[in-house]
Design a protein around this motif. Structure first.
Motif, PDB file in Angstrom:
ATOM      1  N   GLN A 250     119.568  39.964 101.964  1.00  0.00           N
ATOM      2  CA  GLN A 250     118.163  40.218 102.676  1.00  0.00           C
ATOM      3  C   GLN A 250     118.017  39.342 103.841  1.00  0.00           C
ATOM      4  OE1 GLN A 250     115.783  42.703 101.799  1.00  0.00           O
ATOM      5  NE2 GLN A 250     117.489  43.275 100.587  1.00  0.00           N
ATOM      6  N   GLY A 251     119.095  38.866 104.323  1.00  0.00           N
ATOM      7  CA  GLY A 251     119.138  38.175 105.471  1.00  0.00           C
ATOM      8  C   GLY A 251     118.341  36.687 105.908  1.00  0.00           C
ATOM      9  N   PHE A 252     118.131  35.946 104.455  1.00  0.00           N
ATOM     10  CA  PHE A 252     117.457  34.881 104.534  1.00  0.00           C
ATOM     11  C   PHE A 252     118.566  33.718 105.130  1.00  0.00           C
ATOM     12  CE2 PHE A 252     114.712  37.241 101.768  1.00  0.00           C
ATOM     13  CZ  PHE A 252     113.602  36.875 102.102  1.00  0.00           C
ATOM     14  N   ALA A 253     117.996  32.693 105.449  1.00  0.00           N
ATOM     15  CA  ALA A 253     119.000  31.636 106.221  1.00  0.00           C
ATOM     16  C   ALA A 253     119.991  31.092 104.955  1.00  0.00           C
ATOM     17  CB  ALA A 253     118.178  30.445 106.837  1.00  0.00           C
ATOM     18  N   ASP A 254     119.261  30.788 104.082  1.00  0.00           N
ATOM     19  CA  ASP A 254     119.958  30.317 102.710  1.00  0.00           C
ATOM     20  C   ASP A 254     118.940  30.612 101.567  1.00  0.00           C
ATOM     21  OD1 ASP A 254     118.130  28.214 102.665  1.00  0.00           O
ATOM     22  OD2 ASP A 254     119.342  26.819 104.082  1.00  0.00           O
ATOM     23  N   GLN A 255     119.603  30.077 100.377  1.00  0.00           N
ATOM     24  CA  GLN A 255     118.629  30.393  99.229  1.00  0.00           C
ATOM     25  C   GLN A 255     117.375  29.742  99.094  1.00  0.00           C
ATOM     26  OE1 GLN A 255     121.005  30.104  95.464  1.00  0.00           O
ATOM     27  NE2 GLN A 255     119.257  29.439  94.332  1.00  0.00           N
ATOM     28  N   ALA A 256     117.402  28.444  99.706  1.00  0.00           N
ATOM     29  CA  ALA A 256     116.122  27.414  99.894  1.00  0.00           C
ATOM     30  C   ALA A 256     115.051  28.283 100.616  1.00  0.00           C
ATOM     31  CB  ALA A 256     116.463  26.094 100.499  1.00  0.00           C
ATOM     32  N   PHE A 262     109.605  33.663  99.403  1.00  0.00           N
ATOM     33  CA  PHE A 262     109.206  34.360  98.109  1.00  0.00           C
ATOM     34  C   PHE A 262     107.869  33.744  97.529  1.00  0.00           C
ATOM     35  CE2 PHE A 262     109.239  35.744  93.730  1.00  0.00           C
ATOM     36  CZ  PHE A 262     109.616  37.186  93.886  1.00  0.00           C
ATOM     37  N   LYS A 263     108.036  32.475  97.288  1.00  0.00           N
ATOM     38  CA  LYS A 263     106.617  31.814  96.660  1.00  0.00           C
ATOM     39  C   LYS A 263     105.554  31.949  97.644  1.00  0.00           C
ATOM     40  CE  LYS A 263     105.122  27.913  94.280  1.00  0.00           C
ATOM     41  NZ  LYS A 263     105.516  26.393  93.779  1.00  0.00           N
ATOM     42  N   ALA A 264     105.622  31.930  98.753  1.00  0.00           N
ATOM     43  CA  ALA A 264     104.665  32.064  99.898  1.00  0.00           C
ATOM     44  C   ALA A 264     103.956  33.515  99.658  1.00  0.00           C
ATOM     45  CB  ALA A 264     104.849  31.803 101.404  1.00  0.00           C
ATOM     46  N   HIS A 265     104.806  34.432  99.449  1.00  0.00           N
ATOM     47  CA  HIS A 265     104.260  35.743  99.203  1.00  0.00           C
ATOM     48  C   HIS A 265     103.875  36.259  98.091  1.00  0.00           C
ATOM     49  CE1 HIS A 265     105.925  36.310 103.447  1.00  0.00           C
ATOM     50  NE2 HIS A 265     105.253  37.494 103.413  1.00  0.00           N
ATOM     51  N   THR A 266     104.514  35.461  96.958  1.00  0.00           N
ATOM     52  CA  THR A 266     104.240  35.866  95.722  1.00  0.00           C
ATOM     53  C   THR A 266     103.467  34.992  94.711  1.00  0.00           C
ATOM     54  OG1 THR A 266     106.195  35.323  94.771  1.00  0.00           O
ATOM     55  CG2 THR A 266     106.089  37.344  95.736  1.00  0.00           C
ATOM     56  N   GLY A 267     103.366  33.678  95.074  1.00  0.00           N
ATOM     57  CA  GLY A 267     102.681  32.721  94.358  1.00  0.00           C
ATOM     58  C   GLY A 267     103.586  32.372  93.135  1.00  0.00           C
ATOM     59  N   THR A 268     104.645  32.726  93.055  1.00  0.00           N
ATOM     60  CA  THR A 268     105.556  32.150  91.973  1.00  0.00           C
ATOM     61  C   THR A 268     107.112  31.889  92.728  1.00  0.00           C
ATOM     62  OG1 THR A 268     106.384  32.253  89.715  1.00  0.00           O
ATOM     63  CG2 THR A 268     106.461  34.182  91.113  1.00  0.00           C
ATOM     64  N   THR A 269     107.819  31.314  91.970  1.00  0.00           N
ATOM     65  CA  THR A 269     109.365  31.189  92.326  1.00  0.00           C
ATOM     66  C   THR A 269     110.219  32.500  92.079  1.00  0.00           C
ATOM     67  OG1 THR A 269     110.201  30.025  90.439  1.00  0.00           O
ATOM     68  CG2 THR A 269     109.295  28.591  92.013  1.00  0.00           C
ATOM     69  N   PRO A 270     111.211  32.723  92.703  1.00  0.00           N
ATOM     70  CA  PRO A 270     112.154  33.813  92.471  1.00  0.00           C
ATOM     71  C   PRO A 270     112.704  33.756  91.059  1.00  0.00           C
ATOM     72  CG  PRO A 270     112.853  32.720  94.249  1.00  0.00           C
ATOM     73  CD  PRO A 270     111.600  32.229  94.298  1.00  0.00           C
ATOM     74  N   GLY A 271     113.155  32.403  90.833  1.00  0.00           N
ATOM     75  CA  GLY A 271     113.740  32.169  89.272  1.00  0.00           C
ATOM     76  C   GLY A 271     112.626  32.495  88.340  1.00  0.00           C
ATOM     77  N   HIS A 272     111.412  32.071  88.357  1.00  0.00           N
ATOM     78  CA  HIS A 272     110.569  32.378  87.540  1.00  0.00           C
ATOM     79  C   HIS A 272     110.061  33.793  87.474  1.00  0.00           C
ATOM     80  CE1 HIS A 272     107.046  31.946  84.532  1.00  0.00           C
ATOM     81  NE2 HIS A 272     106.439  32.719  85.396  1.00  0.00           N
ATOM     82  N   TYR A 273     109.941  34.420  88.474  1.00  0.00           N
ATOM     83  CA  TYR A 273     109.625  36.130  88.472  1.00  0.00           C
ATOM     84  C   TYR A 273     110.922  36.780  87.929  1.00  0.00           C
ATOM     85  CZ  TYR A 273     108.845  40.554  90.348  1.00  0.00           C
ATOM     86  OH  TYR A 273     108.451  41.853  90.488  1.00  0.00           O
ATOM     87  N   ARG A 274     112.065  36.389  87.958  1.00  0.00           N
ATOM     88  CA  ARG A 274     113.157  37.153  87.542  1.00  0.00           C
ATOM     89  C   ARG A 274     113.392  36.975  85.856  1.00  0.00           C
ATOM     90  NH1 ARG A 274     119.177  35.574  89.182  1.00  0.00           N
ATOM     91  NH2 ARG A 274     118.296  33.542  88.306  1.00  0.00           N
ATOM     92  N   ARG A 275     112.739  35.883  85.520  1.00  0.00           N
ATOM     93  CA  ARG A 275     112.994  35.871  84.058  1.00  0.00           C
ATOM     94  C   ARG A 275     111.861  36.257  83.347  1.00  0.00           C
ATOM     95  NH1 ARG A 275     113.949  30.259  85.655  1.00  0.00           N
ATOM     96  NH2 ARG A 275     111.675  29.776  85.294  1.00  0.00           N
TER      97      ARG A 275
END
Length: 275
Positions: A250-256, A262-275
């Motif tokens: 998706q063209g982000f600079a890096d995973q961080a 992701f957290k700024a838009h969804t209020g949670t971390t991508p790792g928690h969202y995936r679980r």
């Protein structure tokens, strides 16, 4: 699928999500005593929110904010730019249901036709109906029962006495050169396209393009592209893709960088969202 433990609320921990392979058209969230704040964003789904405690400020794109209190239920159309955030220094508890429009069109075409109008209701009976519906989603009920519960609630909201909320896009203000550009971005571009390239592709000046974008979508071009990439990332996370692969795809600079956005838009971390 993530189910609540013991009680139906999750304290001040991360939000709880309901997802099921048998119901890919539905997703629900519960958050309690949250202070997470969101950037203005939109969803490709119809979204229905309910305030359970505290208070939230609903803001659309360039519109006056609306205060939502406990018991408020909000109908947010697909692609409606909005943000719902707690009052400064306060927390709030809420629920949020996302419904895929393609499924809704096959089940209740008349409801899908009403999905484009943002509105809210403070009817206690409607809020209680929402809570019961969402509790059923998080339960061990059958997929058929869950589908019917969602449709029954949506029919109730469609008939409820509700207050219109300001939203975009505004019909009649879309520059005729913009739809082709939006379609190309939606289906072809995975990474941010520079403003100069977008303007040249649309045959517009830079500032002319920014105004046209805001009028049609409620966002500037860069913010709209980031929002699209976050929504695409949600789908990839549900499919089990790794964070590193999504960040690169998706063209982000890096995973961080991906995690922060992701957290700024969804209020949670991508790792928690995936679980």
């Amino acid at each position: 699928m993530i189910r609540p433990r013991a009680a139906t609320r999750n304290g001040n921990g991360p939000p709880l999500f309901f997802r099921s392979p048998a119901l890919p058209h539905l997703e629900s969230r519960r958050a309690s005593h949250s202070r997470a704040c969101y950037r203005p964003h939109s969803h490709p789904t119809l979204s229905i929110g309910a305030v359970d405690g505290g208070a939230s400020v609903f803001s659309g794109a360039g519109t006056a904010p609306v205060l939502l209190r406990p018991g408020s239920v909000v109908w947010i159309p697909a692609e409606c730019v909005h943000a719902c955030n707690p009052l400064p220094g306060r927390d709030w508890s809420y629920q949020m249901l996302h419904v895929e429009l393609d499924w809704l069109r096959t089940q209740q075409p008349e409801l899908a036709a009403l999905a484009g109008n943002a509105r809210s209701s403070d009817d206690p009976a409607l809020h209680a109906h929402y809570c019961a519906m969402n509790a059923l989603l998080f339960s061990a009920a059958t997929p058929a029962a869950k589908n019917e519960a969602v449709l029954t609630f949506l029919r109730s909201f469609a008939l409820a006495d509700a207050t219109p909320l300001p939203s975009v896009p505004v019909k009649g203000r879309v520059d005729p050169r913009l739809p082709a550009l939006l379609d190309w971005l939606q289906h072809s571009a995975r990474q941010d396209v520079p403003l100069d390239e977008l303007a040249a592709r649309a045959g517009m000046g830079r500032y002319q393009l920014i105004r046209a974008f805001r009028n049609a979508t409620g966002m500037a071009p860069r913010a709209w592209q980031l929002n699209r990439r976050i929504n695409a990332s949600r789908r990839l996370l549900r499919d089990g893709r790794s964070l590193a692969a999504i960040a690169q795809d998706q063209g982000f600079a890096d995973q961080a960088h991906f995690q922060r956005m992701f957290k700024a838009h969804t209020g949670t971390t991508p790792g928690h969202y995936r679980r």
